[in-house]
Design a protein around this motif. Structure first.
Motif, PDB file in Angstrom:
ATOM      1  N   LYS A 107       0.829  -1.200   0.000  1.00  0.00           N
ATOM      2  CA  LYS A 107       0.000   0.000   0.000  1.00  0.00           C
ATOM      3  C   LYS A 107       0.866   1.254   0.000  1.00  0.00           C
ATOM      4  O   LYS A 107       2.039   1.227   0.377  1.00  0.00           O
ATOM      5  N   ILE A 108       0.268   2.356  -0.429  1.00  0.00           N
ATOM      6  CA  ILE A 108       0.961   3.639  -0.378  1.00  0.00           C
ATOM      7  C   ILE A 108       0.797   4.168   1.042  1.00  0.00           C
ATOM      8  O   ILE A 108      -0.281   4.615   1.434  1.00  0.00           O
ATOM      9  N   ALA A 109       1.854   4.080   1.801  1.00  0.00           N
ATOM     10  CA  ALA A 109       1.789   4.440   3.213  1.00  0.00           C
ATOM     11  C   ALA A 109       2.133   5.911   3.414  1.00  0.00           C
ATOM     12  O   ALA A 109       2.950   6.480   2.700  1.00  0.00           O
ATOM     13  N   ASP A 110       1.499   6.520   4.393  1.00  0.00           N
ATOM     14  CA  ASP A 110       1.845   7.855   4.848  1.00  0.00           C
ATOM     15  C   ASP A 110       2.944   7.668   5.888  1.00  0.00           C
ATOM     16  O   ASP A 110       2.710   7.096   6.957  1.00  0.00           O
ATOM     17  N   ILE A 111       4.155   8.123   5.582  1.00  0.00           N
ATOM     18  CA  ILE A 111       5.284   7.872   6.482  1.00  0.00           C
ATOM     19  C   ILE A 111       5.031   8.468   7.858  1.00  0.00           C
ATOM     20  O   ILE A 111       5.367   7.866   8.886  1.00  0.00           O
ATOM     21  N   ARG A 112       4.417   9.646   7.900  1.00  0.00           N
ATOM     22  CA  ARG A 112       4.103  10.259   9.194  1.00  0.00           C
ATOM     23  C   ARG A 112       3.201   9.344  10.019  1.00  0.00           C
ATOM     24  O   ARG A 112       3.461   9.103  11.209  1.00  0.00           O
ATOM     25  N   ALA A 113       2.153   8.800   9.382  1.00  0.00           N
ATOM     26  CA  ALA A 113       1.235   7.900  10.087  1.00  0.00           C
ATOM     27  C   ALA A 113       1.928   6.592  10.450  1.00  0.00           C
ATOM     28  O   ALA A 113       1.671   6.002  11.513  1.00  0.00           O
ATOM     29  N   GLU A 114       2.817   6.129   9.571  1.00  0.00           N
ATOM     30  CA  GLU A 114       3.538   4.885   9.808  1.00  0.00           C
ATOM     31  C   GLU A 114       4.410   4.987  11.060  1.00  0.00           C
ATOM     32  O   GLU A 114       4.429   4.081  11.900  1.00  0.00           O
ATOM     33  N   ILE A 115       5.127   6.098  11.192  1.00  0.00           N
ATOM     34  CA  ILE A 115       6.000   6.292  12.357  1.00  0.00           C
ATOM     35  C   ILE A 115       5.167   6.451  13.625  1.00  0.00           C
ATOM     36  O   ILE A 115       5.489   5.884  14.680  1.00  0.00           O
ATOM     37  N   SER A 116       4.081   7.205  13.539  1.00  0.00           N
ATOM     38  CA  SER A 116       3.218   7.404  14.706  1.00  0.00           C
ATOM     39  C   SER A 116       2.618   6.084  15.167  1.00  0.00           C
ATOM     40  O   SER A 116       2.460   5.837  16.372  1.00  0.00           O
ATOM     41  N   ALA A 117       2.262   5.211  14.191  1.00  0.00           N
ATOM     42  CA  ALA A 117       1.675   3.908  14.529  1.00  0.00           C
ATOM     43  C   ALA A 117       2.669   3.024  15.276  1.00  0.00           C
ATOM     44  O   ALA A 117       2.269   2.108  16.004  1.00  0.00           O
ATOM     45  N   LEU A 118       3.957   3.287  15.097  1.00  0.00           N
ATOM     46  CA  LEU A 118       4.986   2.529  15.807  1.00  0.00           C
ATOM     47  C   LEU A 118       5.196   3.042  17.231  1.00  0.00           C
ATOM     48  O   LEU A 118       6.018   2.512  17.976  1.00  0.00           O
ATOM     49  N   GLY A 119       4.439   4.099  17.584  1.00  0.00           N
ATOM     50  CA  GLY A 119       4.589   4.679  18.912  1.00  0.00           C
ATOM     51  C   GLY A 119       5.805   5.566  19.038  1.00  0.00           C
ATOM     52  O   GLY A 119       6.262   5.844  20.161  1.00  0.00           O
ATOM     53  N   ARG A 120       6.331   6.036  17.906  1.00  0.00           N
ATOM     54  CA  ARG A 120       7.524   6.876  17.920  1.00  0.00           C
ATOM     55  C   ARG A 120       7.167   8.304  17.535  1.00  0.00           C
ATOM     56  O   ARG A 120       6.135   8.575  16.920  1.00  0.00           O
ATOM     57  N   SER A 121       8.020   9.224  17.891  1.00  0.00           N
ATOM     58  CA  SER A 121       7.784  10.639  17.626  1.00  0.00           C
ATOM     59  C   SER A 121       8.234  10.982  16.206  1.00  0.00           C
ATOM     60  O   SER A 121       9.379  10.714  15.823  1.00  0.00           O
ATOM     61  N   TYR A 122       7.326  11.557  15.419  1.00  0.00           N
ATOM     62  CA  TYR A 122       7.627  11.867  14.018  1.00  0.00           C
ATOM     63  C   TYR A 122       8.290  13.233  13.887  1.00  0.00           C
ATOM     64  O   TYR A 122       7.918  14.205  14.546  1.00  0.00           O
ATOM     65  N   GLY A 123       9.290  13.296  13.009  1.00  0.00           N
ATOM     66  CA  GLY A 123       9.941  14.558  12.683  1.00  0.00           C
ATOM     67  C   GLY A 123      10.091  14.708  11.179  1.00  0.00           C
ATOM     68  O   GLY A 123      10.195  13.711  10.451  1.00  0.00           O
ATOM     69  N   TYR A 124      10.064  15.937  10.728  1.00  0.00           N
ATOM     70  CA  TYR A 124      10.122  16.201   9.279  1.00  0.00           C
ATOM     71  C   TYR A 124      11.002  17.417   9.009  1.00  0.00           C
ATOM     72  O   TYR A 124      10.929  18.423   9.721  1.00  0.00           O
ATOM     73  N   GLU A 125      11.819  17.302   7.972  1.00  0.00           N
ATOM     74  CA  GLU A 125      12.688  18.417   7.582  1.00  0.00           C
ATOM     75  C   GLU A 125      12.701  18.549   6.063  1.00  0.00           C
ATOM     76  O   GLU A 125      13.012  17.583   5.355  1.00  0.00           O
ATOM     77  N   LEU A 126      12.328  19.722   5.585  1.00  0.00           N
ATOM     78  CA  LEU A 126      12.423  20.001   4.153  1.00  0.00           C
ATOM     79  C   LEU A 126      13.861  20.396   3.839  1.00  0.00           C
ATOM     80  O   LEU A 126      14.364  21.396   4.343  1.00  0.00           O
ATOM     81  N   ILE A 127      14.523  19.623   3.005  1.00  0.00           N
ATOM     82  CA  ILE A 127      15.914  19.898   2.650  1.00  0.00           C
ATOM     83  C   ILE A 127      15.996  20.832   1.450  1.00  0.00           C
ATOM     84  O   ILE A 127      16.828  21.734   1.400  1.00  0.00           O
ATOM     85  N   GLY A 128      15.133  20.615   0.475  1.00  0.00           N
ATOM     86  CA  GLY A 128      15.155  21.469  -0.713  1.00  0.00           C
ATOM     87  C   GLY A 128      13.837  21.398  -1.461  1.00  0.00           C
ATOM     88  O   GLY A 128      13.186  20.357  -1.498  1.00  0.00           O
ATOM     89  N   ARG A 129      13.432  22.513  -2.053  1.00  0.00           N
ATOM     90  CA  ARG A 129      12.208  22.576  -2.865  1.00  0.00           C
ATOM     91  C   ARG A 129      12.459  23.528  -4.025  1.00  0.00           C
ATOM     92  O   ARG A 129      12.869  24.680  -3.821  1.00  0.00           O
ATOM     93  N   LYS A 130      12.237  23.047  -5.258  1.00  0.00           N
ATOM     94  CA  LYS A 130      12.427  23.882  -6.440  1.00  0.00           C
ATOM     95  C   LYS A 130      11.238  23.757  -7.371  1.00  0.00           C
ATOM     96  O   LYS A 130      10.779  22.653  -7.672  1.00  0.00           O
ATOM     97  N   LEU A 131      10.740  24.897  -7.805  1.00  0.00           N
ATOM     98  CA  LEU A 131       9.716  24.950  -8.845  1.00  0.00           C
ATOM     99  C   LEU A 131      10.439  25.305 -10.139  1.00  0.00           C
ATOM    100  O   LEU A 131      11.083  26.346 -10.219  1.00  0.00           O
TER     101      LEU A 131
END
Length: 241
Positions: free
Chosen positions: A86-110
């Motif tokens: 399945k196409i998993a939501d990584i944020r939801a996947e980590i939360s389901a493991l009982g772990r604290s989710y963190g996210y960092e945008l490294i780069g974004r280009k249009l």
């Protein structure tokens, strides 16, 4: 209210379909949103019920909407359970493991799509893309690095989305319906850039998932996810018959 003539119907039903399709693809009408009832569309466009029905039928055939008897028509939700992986939501996947989710945008280009971008997305026409690199973490430990292209001809709203706050995968799953997906799974050894992003040793094994999603043969996104090989595994469960 004056109804259009039969000669006008072919053009009008296409306009109705295009209007609804645009609202769905831009995320204005997210998965699960109820489409206006047929009588409401008849009044809005000043046409016959047959014209509206034809537009809705084509949208249903394209897997953009689902029509429920007596309940109306709704923007189709992605059928996650139908995929082998399945196409998993990584944020939801980590939360389901009982772990604290963190996210960092490294780069974004249009940018205008390069030849390499078009080849990766499987498109021939020139257009624009959003190129995103980001990192997901669990309990402050790198969990995965994401390298993603979003085709703006299919998802124009992605140009204005704030991916510094919301992961692109989560945003897409909640805003853009898809009808087909493909996973390719492989393994690599970490180069300098990957080793630094995942905080692992150069040459350490990495699990790689390359994923492509489409909506009625139109490419939505291509993403490569890299995981530390010693801390991630994939599980798929099957039923016979």
């Amino acid at each position: 209210m004056s109804l259009v003539t039969d000669a006008d119907k072919p053009t009008l039903y296409k306009r109705i379909r295009a209007d609804i399709e645009k609202r769905i693809l831009t995320g204005e009408w997210p998965p699960g949103h109820r489409i206006p009832f047929e009588h409401e569309l008849v009044a809005r466009y000043g046409c016959s019920r047959m014209t509206v029905n034809k537009a809705l039928s084509e949208l249903a055939q394209a897997d953009l909407i689902e029509r429920r008897r007596r309940a109306g028509s709704f923007v189709r939700r992605p059928q996650h359970q139908s995929a082998v992986l399945k196409i998993a939501d990584i944020r939801a996947e980590i939360s389901a493991l009982g772990r604290s989710y963190g996210y960092e945008l490294i780069g974004r280009k249009l940018r205008a799509a390069t030849a390499a971008d078009r080849d990766r997305l499987g498109v021939k026409k020139a257009g624009k893309v959003v190129a995103i690199t980001c990192r997901h973490s669990a309990d402050n430990v790198p969990f995965a690095v994401e390298d993603r292209l979003i085709d703006l001809s299919s998802v124009p709203d992605a140009a204005a989305a704030d991916f510094s706050r919301e992961p692109p995968g989560s945003w897409l799953l909640h805003h853009v319906p898809w009808t087909e997906a493909e996973h390719t799974i492989s393994a690599i050894v970490a180069d300098d850039r990957t080793a630094e992003a995942l905080d692992i040793a150069v040459g350490a094994p990495c699990l790689v998932i390359d994923r492509y999603t489409w909506r009625s043969a139109r490419t939505i996104t291509a993403v490569r996810l890299l995981y530390p090989g010693d801390s991630h595994r994939l599980v798929a469960r099957f039923k016979g018959g």
